[in-house]
Motif scaffolding. Structure first.
Motif, PDB file in Angstrom:
ATOM      1  N   ARG A 199       8.318 -24.444  20.313  1.00 23.48           N
ATOM      2  CA  ARG A 199       8.962 -25.613  19.714  1.00 23.48           C
ATOM      3  C   ARG A 199      10.420 -25.632  20.179  1.00 23.48           C
ATOM      4  NH1 ARG A 199       7.651 -23.776  13.855  1.00 23.48           N
ATOM      5  NH2 ARG A 199       7.420 -21.837  14.984  1.00 23.48           N
ATOM      6  N   ASP A 207      14.062 -28.223  20.448  1.00 31.05           N
ATOM      7  CA  ASP A 207      14.681 -29.468  20.007  1.00 31.05           C
ATOM      8  C   ASP A 207      16.178 -29.365  20.310  1.00 31.05           C
ATOM      9  OD1 ASP A 207      15.035 -31.929  18.881  1.00 31.05           O
ATOM     10  OD2 ASP A 207      14.356 -31.388  16.876  1.00 31.05           O
ATOM     11  N   ARG A 259      21.006 -26.664  20.143  1.00 29.14           N
ATOM     12  CA  ARG A 259      19.691 -26.370  20.701  1.00 29.14           C
ATOM     13  C   ARG A 259      18.941 -25.544  19.653  1.00 29.14           C
ATOM     14  NH1 ARG A 259      21.914 -29.453  23.448  1.00 29.14           N
ATOM     15  NH2 ARG A 259      22.465 -29.278  25.666  1.00 29.14           N
ATOM     16  N   ALA A 291      15.428 -32.254  10.959  1.00 34.68           N
ATOM     17  CA  ALA A 291      14.254 -31.957  11.772  1.00 34.68           C
ATOM     18  C   ALA A 291      13.660 -30.598  11.441  1.00 34.68           C
ATOM     19  CB  ALA A 291      14.625 -32.017  13.254  1.00 34.68           C
ATOM     20  N   VAL A 327      10.837 -27.858  11.294  1.00 35.84           N
ATOM     21  CA  VAL A 327       9.720 -27.629  12.198  1.00 35.84           C
ATOM     22  C   VAL A 327       8.707 -26.717  11.518  1.00 35.84           C
ATOM     23  CG1 VAL A 327       9.031 -26.633  14.389  1.00 35.84           C
ATOM     24  CG2 VAL A 327      11.160 -27.919  14.201  1.00 35.84           C
TER      25      VAL A 327
END
Lengths: 279, 235
Positions: A33, A35, A45, A277, A279
């Motif tokens: 993963r 992003d 990052r 965000a 995850v």
């Protein structure tokens, strides 16, 4: 992904096996993963990689991360679900996402926001499982306040690519490997606190122990490779490939959030833009 | 800034296992034959799985009147064959504990010089008899092996059958719960030993798997014909 990942130190034969195609996969249990993005005053990052054991058994990782930018400050959190406690992947997800949401909703100083984030993480972790967490509030001027419970940790890396400075106390060097960590939920979490003023070119890095342990144990291999790459502000996919390094005995899930300040942006106001965000 | 130190030397975490096996005369026949049949299987199961072999280091110590290192602590993926065991003499627990203390200390320094960083070592202690040395002697050797001030002190899992004494095995495992096991009454050693060796393989596999999660733990074997020796609560 693994076929292009570096070997840092003695290679891990098991890492070769883990690169084989799994029997199945889906959006929520992806082994890799990544992003992140850049804005006018900072860049971020975020990468999380399922460990070799999880990949060999077609299981998702148990680490998680979340982040949110609100104008002139940034909230970041990394969590590591404890493998020995059922439901810990969920605990890590809830702790990371809830802490960032609470920091976003809180008012007052960065210190108060950090406190709110930790309280939210502890409450969220109570839904089953156990997890470590490390979180930070980064201000546009480079001031950062951090807190953690457990062995997830944070480093500051200079633009020279040196080994980096750990912001929390590392494990006691008693000639052995520590196997017990504090975790959430806890009745009295006893967080460790830290603060740092990021200088020009410095990177704030939050990591789980799957990264921190080889970072400490690989001062001639892992530490310079990670620090050197971070100094060059890699893209999310580049960072994911690097973080998938092969090293003997290093099979834990690996998660990292890295934050850079944009040169010349300190103190300059920015637009309001929220993004969460988990995850 | 509160800072932790970043080390200056490369280190690789490994989990040392020592099989400490009684080879006194009473082990002759089916028990020792079973061990000799199962050790190659253990070598293959552990050594041929890179995910396990990377972190497990395995050695075999035997004891009767004296103790010896049959297989020095090693990466089983690099071992072609495990030497065969033969039986002789009596059952000196003191010899076993003295030897383990020396071997573990020596192995630690050798391993550390090679770049390894140890999890606390595990000792799998297997005996079919009571100690034939006097109580004070073996207890003294045991205290040295388990001395809390000695950083390399191992976690000990003990397994007994035949004439082994549950009370003694409990002491060997420091009276810790789920660390000492005795064969159920009437169990045939020719059945117990193969089960124990299979359980040992599973224990090592499970323990190595726990290393991958960053939370290493010593997982006791599941041996159907053995039962955990109860630990009495203190007042």
């Amino acid at each position: 992904m693994s076929s292009g990942s570096p070997v840092l130190g003695r290679p891990s034969p098991a890492a070769t096996n883990a690169a084989a195609l799994r029997d199945q996969g889906g959006a929520t249990d992806a082994a890799f993963r990544a992003d992140g993005g850049d804005c006018e005053w900072c860049a971020l990052r975020a990468v999380s990689i399922a460990g070799i054991r999880h990949r060999l058994s077609a299981q998702p990782g148990q680490d998680s991360f979340a982040w949110a930018r609100v104008g002139d400050w940034l909230a970041v959190a990394v969590a590591d679900g404890l493998g020995g406690v059922p439901g810990s992947a969920g605990a890590a997800w809830r702790a990371a996402s809830s802490s960032v949401a609470a920091i976003t909703a809180a008012t007052g100083s960065s210190s108060a926001r950090v406190t709110a984030g930790l309280e939210a993480a502890n409450q969220a972790a109570a839904g089953g499982g156990a997890t470590t967490v490390v979180l930070a509030v980064v201000e546009r001027g480079g001031q950062a306040r951090l807190a953690r419970v457990g062995d997830s940790t944070a480093f500051v890396v200079g633009d020279g690519g040196g080994p980096g400075q750990e912001l929390f106390s590392g494990p006691a060097d008693d000639d052995g490997v520590a196997t017990v960590t504090a975790a959430l939920p806890a009745g009295d979490p006893q967080p460790e606190l830290a603060m740092v003023a990021l200088g020009r070119g410095e990177v704030l890095v939050l990591v789980t122990d799957g990264v921190a342990d080889p970072w400490r144990d690989g001062p001639a291999t892992v530490a310079p490779a990670l620090a050197g790459a971070l100094a060059g502000r890699p893209g999310p996919l580049e960072l994911a490939q690097l973080l998938d390094f092969s090293r003997q005995g290093c099979h834990d899930d690996r998660t990292m959030i890295a934050v850079w300040l944009t040169p010349g942006s300190a103190g300059e106001p920015g637009p309001v833009d929220t993004h969460l965000a988990p995850v | 800034m509160t800072a932790g130190n970043v080390s200056v030397e490369e280190r690789y975490a490994v989990f040392p296992f020592y099989l400490c096996l009684d080879v006194s005369a009473s082990m002759a026949g089916a028990p020792i034959d079973s061990v000799n049949q199962q050790l190659p299987l253990l070598r293959a199961s552990i050594g041929e799985d890179p995910a396990i072999a990377e972190v497990i280091r395995f050695g075999v110590v035997t004891f009767s009147d004296l103790a010896h290192t049959l297989l020095p602590l090693c990466d089983l993926s690099l071992v072609e064959a495990v030497p065969e065991l033969t039986v002789q003499g009596r059952t000196s627990y003191a010899a076993a504990f003295h030897h383990l203390r020396t071997v573990i200390e020596t192995d630690y320094h050798t391993s550390r010089a090679g770049g390894d960083r140890w999890y606390r070592p595990a000792v799998i202690f297997i005996s079919d008899g009571r100690p034939t040395d006097d109580s004070e002697r073996w207890r003294s050797a045991h205290q040295r092996l388990t001395d809390p001030s000695w950083k390399r002190r191992p976690n000990i899992l003990s397994f007994g059958f035949g004439d082994a004494d549950p009370g003694v095995l409990s002491i060997v495992s420091e009276s810790k719960p789920n660390r000492a096991f005795i064969a159920v009454e009437g169990a045939d050693p020719s059945k117990v030993v193969p089960e124990l060796m299979v359980g040992l393989i599973q224990s090592i596999v499970s323990s190595s798997a726990s290393v991958y999660t960053g939370e290493a733990q010593l997982v006791p074997p599941d041996v159907p014909s053995m039962t955990a020796i109860p630990v009495d609560p203190l007042d």
